[in-house]
Design an enzyme around this catalytic site. Structure first.
Site, PDB file in Angstrom:
ATOM      1  N   ALA A  52     -52.430 -10.680  -4.281  1.00  0.00           N
ATOM      2  CA  ALA A  52     -51.162 -11.061  -3.647  1.00  0.00           C
ATOM      3  C   ALA A  52     -50.036 -11.177  -4.671  1.00  0.00           C
ATOM      4  CB  ALA A  52     -51.335 -12.376  -2.890  1.00  0.00           C
TER       5      ALA A  52
ATOM      6  N   GLY B 232     -46.740  -5.864  -4.577  1.00  0.00           N
ATOM      7  CA  GLY B 232     -46.860  -4.872  -3.504  1.00  0.00           C
ATOM      8  C   GLY B 232     -47.101  -5.440  -2.122  1.00  0.00           C
TER       9      GLY B 232
ATOM     10  N   SER C  19     -57.242   3.602   3.444  1.00  0.00           N
ATOM     11  CA  SER C  19     -56.215   4.593   3.129  1.00  0.00           C
ATOM     12  C   SER C  19     -56.533   5.907   3.814  1.00  0.00           C
ATOM     13  CB  SER C  19     -56.125   4.829   1.625  1.00  0.00           C
ATOM     14  OG  SER C  19     -55.265   5.926   1.363  1.00  0.00           O
TER      15      SER C  19
ATOM     16  N   TYR D  44     -61.250   6.405  -6.374  1.00  0.00           N
ATOM     17  CA  TYR D  44     -60.412   5.531  -5.524  1.00  0.00           C
ATOM     18  C   TYR D  44     -60.622   5.876  -4.042  1.00  0.00           C
ATOM     19  CZ  TYR D  44     -56.230   3.813  -3.128  1.00  0.00           C
ATOM     20  OH  TYR D  44     -55.371   3.209  -2.233  1.00  0.00           O
TER      21      TYR D  44
HETATM   22  P1  NDP Z   1     -50.297  -3.027  -6.053  1.00  0.00           P
HETATM   23  O1  NDP Z   1     -50.807  -2.454  -7.329  1.00  0.00           O
HETATM   24  O2  NDP Z   1     -48.898  -3.486  -5.991  1.00  0.00           O
HETATM   25  O3  NDP Z   1     -51.230  -4.220  -5.587  1.00  0.00           O
HETATM   26  C1  NDP Z   1     -52.568  -4.280  -5.904  1.00  0.00           C
HETATM   27  C2  NDP Z   1     -52.943  -5.697  -6.258  1.00  0.00           C
HETATM   28  O4  NDP Z   1     -54.313  -5.729  -6.591  1.00  0.00           O
HETATM   29  C3  NDP Z   1     -52.172  -6.247  -7.457  1.00  0.00           C
HETATM   30  O5  NDP Z   1     -51.729  -7.539  -7.129  1.00  0.00           O
HETATM   31  C4  NDP Z   1     -53.218  -6.314  -8.542  1.00  0.00           C
HETATM   32  O6  NDP Z   1     -53.063  -7.388  -9.459  1.00  0.00           O
HETATM   33  C5  NDP Z   1     -54.458  -6.558  -7.711  1.00  0.00           C
HETATM   34  N1  NDP Z   1     -55.674  -6.283  -8.465  1.00  0.00           N
HETATM   35  C6  NDP Z   1     -56.014  -5.150  -9.105  1.00  0.00           C
HETATM   36  N2  NDP Z   1     -57.181  -5.318  -9.737  1.00  0.00           N
HETATM   37  C7  NDP Z   1     -57.600  -6.571  -9.477  1.00  0.00           C
HETATM   38  C8  NDP Z   1     -58.719  -7.331  -9.852  1.00  0.00           C
HETATM   39  N3  NDP Z   1     -59.655  -6.835 -10.658  1.00  0.00           N
HETATM   40  N4  NDP Z   1     -58.838  -8.589  -9.401  1.00  0.00           N
HETATM   41  C9  NDP Z   1     -57.890  -9.120  -8.618  1.00  0.00           C
HETATM   42  N5  NDP Z   1     -56.793  -8.453  -8.230  1.00  0.00           N
HETATM   43  C10 NDP Z   1     -56.647  -7.197  -8.666  1.00  0.00           C
HETATM   44  O7  NDP Z   1     -50.564  -1.899  -4.931  1.00  0.00           O
HETATM   45  P2  NDP Z   1     -50.374  -1.882  -3.341  1.00  0.00           P
HETATM   46  O8  NDP Z   1     -49.655  -3.075  -2.860  1.00  0.00           O
HETATM   47  O9  NDP Z   1     -49.860  -0.554  -2.996  1.00  0.00           O
HETATM   48  O10 NDP Z   1     -51.893  -1.909  -2.861  1.00  0.00           O
HETATM   49  C11 NDP Z   1     -52.391  -2.850  -1.948  1.00  0.00           C
HETATM   50  C12 NDP Z   1     -53.479  -2.208  -1.092  1.00  0.00           C
HETATM   51  O11 NDP Z   1     -52.927  -1.183  -0.279  1.00  0.00           O
HETATM   52  C13 NDP Z   1     -54.594  -1.541  -1.906  1.00  0.00           C
HETATM   53  O12 NDP Z   1     -55.831  -1.843  -1.300  1.00  0.00           O
HETATM   54  C14 NDP Z   1     -54.306  -0.055  -1.752  1.00  0.00           C
HETATM   55  O13 NDP Z   1     -55.488   0.706  -1.847  1.00  0.00           O
HETATM   56  C15 NDP Z   1     -53.747  -0.032  -0.350  1.00  0.00           C
HETATM   57  N6  NDP Z   1     -52.955   1.148  -0.014  1.00  0.00           N
HETATM   58  C16 NDP Z   1     -51.720   1.333  -0.599  1.00  0.00           C
HETATM   59  C17 NDP Z   1     -50.979   2.441  -0.256  1.00  0.00           C
HETATM   60  C18 NDP Z   1     -49.645   2.689  -0.843  1.00  0.00           C
HETATM   61  O14 NDP Z   1     -49.060   3.727  -0.527  1.00  0.00           O
HETATM   62  N7  NDP Z   1     -49.107   1.817  -1.675  1.00  0.00           N
HETATM   63  C19 NDP Z   1     -51.469   3.431   0.711  1.00  0.00           C
HETATM   64  C20 NDP Z   1     -52.765   3.141   1.234  1.00  0.00           C
HETATM   65  C21 NDP Z   1     -53.466   2.023   0.892  1.00  0.00           C
HETATM   66  P3  NDP Z   1     -51.974  -7.341 -10.642  1.00  0.00           P
HETATM   67  O15 NDP Z   1     -50.693  -7.747  -9.984  1.00  0.00           O
HETATM   68  O16 NDP Z   1     -52.501  -8.382 -11.581  1.00  0.00           O
HETATM   69  O17 NDP Z   1     -51.957  -5.961 -11.169  1.00  0.00           O
HETATM   70 MG1  PMR Z   2     -50.212  12.689  -0.211  1.00  0.00          MG
HETATM   71  C1  PMR Z   2     -49.015  15.422   5.217  1.00  0.00           C
HETATM   72  C2  PMR Z   2     -49.508  14.248   5.142  1.00  0.00           C
HETATM   73  C3  PMR Z   2     -49.648  13.446   3.939  1.00  0.00           C
HETATM   74  C4  PMR Z   2     -49.728  12.065   3.951  1.00  0.00           C
HETATM   75  C5  PMR Z   2     -49.678  11.190   5.163  1.00  0.00           C
HETATM   76  C6  PMR Z   2     -49.927  11.628   2.613  1.00  0.00           C
HETATM   77  C7  PMR Z   2     -50.091  10.286   2.232  1.00  0.00           C
HETATM   78  N1  PMR Z   2     -49.946  12.728   1.781  1.00  0.00           N
HETATM   79  C8  PMR Z   2     -49.768  13.868   2.555  1.00  0.00           C
HETATM   80  C9  PMR Z   2     -49.717  15.183   2.085  1.00  0.00           C
HETATM   81  C10 PMR Z   2     -49.716  15.581   0.751  1.00  0.00           C
HETATM   82  N2  PMR Z   2     -49.883  14.758  -0.320  1.00  0.00           N
HETATM   83  C11 PMR Z   2     -49.550  16.949   0.272  1.00  0.00           C
HETATM   84  C12 PMR Z   2     -49.379  18.136   1.152  1.00  0.00           C
HETATM   85  C13 PMR Z   2     -49.614  16.905  -1.116  1.00  0.00           C
HETATM   86  C14 PMR Z   2     -49.501  18.033  -2.080  1.00  0.00           C
HETATM   87  C15 PMR Z   2     -50.746  18.743  -2.257  1.00  0.00           C
HETATM   88  C16 PMR Z   2     -49.852  15.513  -1.472  1.00  0.00           C
HETATM   89  C17 PMR Z   2     -50.052  15.064  -2.786  1.00  0.00           C
HETATM   90  C18 PMR Z   2     -50.402  13.760  -3.113  1.00  0.00           C
HETATM   91  C19 PMR Z   2     -50.772  13.249  -4.404  1.00  0.00           C
HETATM   92  C20 PMR Z   2     -50.863  13.985  -5.683  1.00  0.00           C
HETATM   93  N3  PMR Z   2     -50.473  12.707  -2.190  1.00  0.00           N
HETATM   94  C21 PMR Z   2     -50.861  11.618  -2.846  1.00  0.00           C
HETATM   95  C22 PMR Z   2     -51.074  11.908  -4.191  1.00  0.00           C
HETATM   96  C23 PMR Z   2     -51.493  10.692  -4.820  1.00  0.00           C
HETATM   97  O1  PMR Z   2     -51.789  10.519  -5.975  1.00  0.00           O
HETATM   98  C24 PMR Z   2     -51.609   9.620  -3.771  1.00  0.00           C
HETATM   99  C25 PMR Z   2     -53.059   9.334  -3.602  1.00  0.00           C
HETATM  100  O2  PMR Z   2     -53.840  10.139  -3.215  1.00  0.00           O
HETATM  101  O3  PMR Z   2     -53.466   8.090  -3.888  1.00  0.00           O
HETATM  102  C26 PMR Z   2     -54.844   7.854  -3.683  1.00  0.00           C
HETATM  103  C27 PMR Z   2     -51.084  10.289  -2.501  1.00  0.00           C
HETATM  104  C28 PMR Z   2     -50.865   9.799  -1.215  1.00  0.00           C
HETATM  105  N4  PMR Z   2     -50.514  10.622  -0.171  1.00  0.00           N
HETATM  106  C29 PMR Z   2     -50.387   9.871   0.969  1.00  0.00           C
HETATM  107  C30 PMR Z   2     -50.654   8.501   0.634  1.00  0.00           C
HETATM  108  C31 PMR Z   2     -50.635   7.357   1.601  1.00  0.00           C
HETATM  109  C32 PMR Z   2     -50.947   8.449  -0.699  1.00  0.00           C
HETATM  110  C33 PMR Z   2     -51.284   7.156  -1.405  1.00  0.00           C
HETATM  111  C34 PMR Z   2     -52.643   6.759  -0.938  1.00  0.00           C
HETATM  112  C35 PMR Z   2     -53.132   5.410  -1.314  1.00  0.00           C
HETATM  113  O4  PMR Z   2     -52.453   4.692  -2.025  1.00  0.00           O
HETATM  114  O5  PMR Z   2     -54.206   5.039  -0.861  1.00  0.00           O
END
Ligand code: NDP
Ligand code: PMR
Ligand code: LMG
Length: 321
Positions: free
Chosen positions: A94, A97, A226, A274
């Protein structure tokens, strides 16, 4: 925020061939990984506790639970109106993000006490302050999900605090898309799966009884999934794709010594690790629901928050992203 129930991909979860270690869901093993003996003891004692507590013949333990739990609904002495006590919610990660945004939003309702379970106390304190959260609405507790000992210590501390537990949000995660070499948790598991999945799995398992005993109207265990782990979507087809294979790496301990660091036994790839961990997160909620929902009344859910490209998760990222 758009919430979406995670769609799961049977193709990514293949059962092992006969004769290989089975990914059966037992209390002390999960997806074939055998936790340390220490962890086994914790799991079984937690199961025992649950039996004891739910055994109606065991009056002593029931008395203890009634002594510690605050009734969710109490009658106000002044006007006789029913009031709902503050809910207690633990949010992992917490300190930034999505987790911080969730903590802030819940704090602002005034209806929740938030336990910010974070690895960096000072960062969490500063984050809560800068988010404008009022001190009375939150407590920071140390939790490093990359250490199963830390998870156990956190759970012990929480139980000792005597607070009820109404909602657990498993939000923390690490993502290492550019790492060339794997890194490891305190117990030697590959870091992303070790933190995102194994740490949260142990935490959830050890806190399940506390959720069970909550008398809050809605008790929940939520995990952040995710779309990138779902290979039946376009986003899930961006390489490298999640794939748990036959779980041989997980069964071998993910330590890179006598086993691969990847669940499917392949070469280390941080982005795939991941995505695999997120598949495990989503499968965990499905399996918990199947096993425990009816008997406990707990709602198990995973959610996908959409893409929030500005969070700390992408501190290491490839230029394309
Ligand atoms: P952040 O990096 O902002 O948040 C992640 C948090 O996890 C940070 O507070 C971090 O702590 C904490 N954390 C990492 N390692 C540990 C550990 N060993 N022990 C305790 N806490 C830890 O990223 P997001 O807010 O984006 O991610 C939150 C969730 O959302 C994740 O589960 C991520 O997979 C998911 N998610 C995010 C997406 C996105 O687009 N952002 C898309 C899909 C899913 P610290 O502050 O100390 O680094
Ligand atoms: Mg993505 C068209 C749908 C779509 C969506 C919903 C996401 C979400 N992405 C899409 C498409 C594409 N991405 C395409 C066409 C590309 C180019 C090949 C692309 C690339 C890309 C990269 C390199 N995308 C990424 C990455 C990351 O490093 C991120 C990732 O995979 O993290 C695990 C990511 C993401 N794309 C998303 C979302 C939600 C992520 C972050 C996922 C996460 O944080 O869990
Ligand atoms: C990886 O590289 C690294 O290898 C890895 O180590 C790690 O760092 C990871 O996530 C981090 O990144 C990512 C790699 C992905 O990017 C590159 O190598 C850069 C070059 C890529 C430039 C490609 C742009 C192409 C734009 C595609 C537009 C897609 C439109 C498709 C429309 C289809 C309609 C059905 O990139 C690649 O490897 C290139 C391969 C790109 C694949 C795109 C994926 C789309 C797959 C579509 C299949 C759809 C099938 C299912 C549909 C279901 C629909 C419900």
């Amino acid at each position: 925020m758009a919430l979406q129930t995670a769609a799961l991909v049977p193709a990514t979860f293949t059962l092992p061939k006969e004769g290989k270690s089975s990914p059966s869901f037992k209390d002390s093993t999960f997806f074939g990984v055998s936790l340390s003996d220490h962890a086994k003891a914790d799991f079984s004692s937690s199961a025992l506790r649950c039996k004891r507590i739910f055994n109606p013949r065991n009056g002593a333990v029931r008395a203890e639970t009634t002594a510690t739990a605050t009734p969710a609904i109490s009658r106000s002495a002044v006007d006789g109106k029913k009031t709902l006590r503050k809910g207690s919610v633990i949010i992992t990660g917490a300190s930034s993000g999505l987790g911080l945004a969730t903590a802030k939003a819940l704090a602002e309702t005034g209806k929740w006490h938030i336990i910010m379970a974070c690895r960096d106390f000072l960062k969490a304190e500063r984050a809560a302050k800068s988010a404008g959260m009022s001190k009375q609405n939150y407590t920071i507790m140390h939790l490093d999900l990359a250490s199963l000992d830390s998870v156990r210590q956190f759970v012990d501390g929480y139980k000792r605090s005597g607070r009820p537990l109404d909602v657990l949000v498993c939000n923390a995660a690490v993502y290492q898309p550019t790492a060339k070499e794997p890194s490891f948790t305190a117990e030697g598991f590959e870091l992303s799966v070790g933190t995102n999945h194994l740490g949260h799995f142990l935490l959830s398992r050890l806190l399940l009884d506390d959720l069970r005993h909550s008398d809050y109207p809605s008790k929940r265990l939520i995990i952040v999934g995710s779309i990138t782990g779902n290979t039946n979507t376009l986003a899930g087809n961006v390489p490298p794709k999640a794939n748990l294979g036959d779980l041989r790496g997980l069964a071998g301990g993910l330590n890179g010594l006598n086993s691969s660091t990847m669940i499917d036994g392949g070469e280390f790839d941080g982005a795939k690790a991941y995505k695999d961990s997120k598949v495990c997160n989503m499968l965990t909620m499905q399996e918990f629901h199947r096993r425990f929902h009816e008997e406990s009344g707990i709602t198990f859910a995973s959610l996908y928050p959409g893409c929030i490209a500005t969070t700390g998760l992408f501190r290491e990222h490839i230029p394309l992203f």
